[in-house]
Design a protein around this motif. Structure first.
Motif, PDB file in Angstrom:
ATOM      1  N   ALA A  38       0.830  -1.204   0.000  1.00 52.72           N
ATOM      2  CA  ALA A  38       0.000   0.000   0.000  1.00 52.72           C
ATOM      3  C   ALA A  38       0.865   1.254   0.000  1.00 52.72           C
ATOM      4  O   ALA A  38       0.595   2.199  -0.747  1.00 52.72           O
ATOM      5  N   LEU A  39       1.897   1.267   0.821  1.00 55.21           N
ATOM      6  CA  LEU A  39       2.782   2.434   0.877  1.00 55.21           C
ATOM      7  C   LEU A  39       3.546   2.622  -0.430  1.00 55.21           C
ATOM      8  O   LEU A  39       3.749   3.755  -0.887  1.00 55.21           O
ATOM      9  N   ARG A  40       3.958   1.530  -1.049  1.00 54.21           N
ATOM     10  CA  ARG A  40       4.656   1.619  -2.332  1.00 54.21           C
ATOM     11  C   ARG A  40       3.737   2.222  -3.396  1.00 54.21           C
ATOM     12  O   ARG A  40       4.136   3.101  -4.162  1.00 54.21           O
ATOM     13  N   LEU A  41       2.479   1.775  -3.425  1.00 54.70           N
ATOM     14  CA  LEU A  41       1.529   2.305  -4.401  1.00 54.70           C
ATOM     15  C   LEU A  41       1.256   3.787  -4.163  1.00 54.70           C
ATOM     16  O   LEU A  41       1.179   4.570  -5.112  1.00 54.70           O
ATOM     17  N   MET A  42       1.136   4.169  -2.906  1.00 57.68           N
ATOM     18  CA  MET A  42       0.923   5.577  -2.591  1.00 57.68           C
ATOM     19  C   MET A  42       2.131   6.417  -3.013  1.00 57.68           C
ATOM     20  O   MET A  42       1.972   7.519  -3.545  1.00 57.68           O
ATOM     21  N   GLN A  43       3.322   5.890  -2.800  1.00 55.20           N
ATOM     22  CA  GLN A  43       4.532   6.609  -3.178  1.00 55.20           C
ATOM     23  C   GLN A  43       4.617   6.753  -4.695  1.00 55.20           C
ATOM     24  O   GLN A  43       4.959   7.819  -5.203  1.00 55.20           O
ATOM     25  N   GLU A  44       4.280   5.707  -5.426  1.00 54.01           N
ATOM     26  CA  GLU A  44       4.289   5.777  -6.887  1.00 54.01           C
ATOM     27  C   GLU A  44       3.303   6.831  -7.377  1.00 54.01           C
ATOM     28  O   GLU A  44       3.617   7.616  -8.273  1.00 54.01           O
ATOM     29  N   ASP A  45       2.110   6.867  -6.786  1.00 54.51           N
ATOM     30  CA  ASP A  45       1.109   7.863  -7.168  1.00 54.51           C
ATOM     31  C   ASP A  45       1.600   9.274  -6.854  1.00 54.51           C
ATOM     32  O   ASP A  45       1.412  10.194  -7.640  1.00 54.51           O
ATOM     33  N   PHE A  46       2.237   9.443  -5.719  1.00 56.30           N
ATOM     34  CA  PHE A  46       2.731  10.760  -5.319  1.00 56.30           C
ATOM     35  C   PHE A  46       3.771  11.264  -6.316  1.00 56.30           C
ATOM     36  O   PHE A  46       3.692  12.404  -6.769  1.00 56.30           O
ATOM     37  N   PHE A  47       4.733  10.411  -6.659  1.00 59.28           N
ATOM     38  CA  PHE A  47       5.774  10.847  -7.583  1.00 59.28           C
ATOM     39  C   PHE A  47       5.231  11.056  -8.990  1.00 59.28           C
ATOM     40  O   PHE A  47       5.718  11.908  -9.720  1.00 59.28           O
ATOM     41  N   ARG A  48       4.247  10.294  -9.376  1.00 62.92           N
ATOM     42  CA  ARG A  48       3.644  10.457 -10.682  1.00 62.92           C
ATOM     43  C   ARG A  48       2.943  11.810 -10.775  1.00 62.92           C
ATOM     44  O   ARG A  48       3.016  12.476 -11.795  1.00 62.92           O
ATOM     45  N   GLU A  49       2.280  12.218  -9.710  1.00 55.35           N
ATOM     46  CA  GLU A  49       1.562  13.492  -9.705  1.00 55.35           C
ATOM     47  C   GLU A  49       2.505  14.689  -9.683  1.00 55.35           C
ATOM     48  O   GLU A  49       2.220  15.712 -10.258  1.00 55.35           O
ATOM     49  N   THR A  50       3.647  14.575  -9.009  1.00 57.63           N
ATOM     50  CA  THR A  50       4.561  15.718  -8.895  1.00 57.63           C
ATOM     51  C   THR A  50       5.409  15.902 -10.133  1.00 57.63           C
ATOM     52  O   THR A  50       6.027  16.940 -10.282  1.00 57.63           O
ATOM     53  N   MET A  51       5.487  14.919 -10.999  1.00 57.67           N
ATOM     54  CA  MET A  51       6.310  15.035 -12.202  1.00 57.67           C
ATOM     55  C   MET A  51       5.669  15.952 -13.238  1.00 57.67           C
ATOM     56  O   MET A  51       6.337  16.465 -14.112  1.00 57.67           O
ATOM     57  N   HIS A  52       4.374  16.176 -13.170  1.00 59.12           N
ATOM     58  CA  HIS A  52       3.674  16.957 -14.187  1.00 59.12           C
ATOM     59  C   HIS A  52       3.876  18.416 -14.003  1.00 59.12           C
ATOM     60  O   HIS A  52       4.000  19.074 -13.148  1.00 59.12           O
TER      61      HIS A  52
END
Length: 52
Positions: A38-52
């Protein structure tokens, strides 16, 4: 997404077995692994959102 659903089903089945057998050590391992996922998925989502 299908792989994730299958993994979740497998984790739920394993959890049910360990609850039935009252194996707290294995149950703790499963819960920690689920939390890590769950934490890994949340981290992936966080980094995906900040890259834009």
């Amino acid at each position: 997404m299908k792989d994730m659903d299958q993994q979740m089903d497998a984790q739920e089945a394993a959890l049910a077995i360990y609850l039935e057998q009252n194996d707290t050590e294995q149950l703790t391992d499963i819960l920690v692994a689920a939390l890590d996922d769950a934490l890994r998925l949340m981290q992936e989502d966080f980094f995906r959102e900040t890259m834009h």
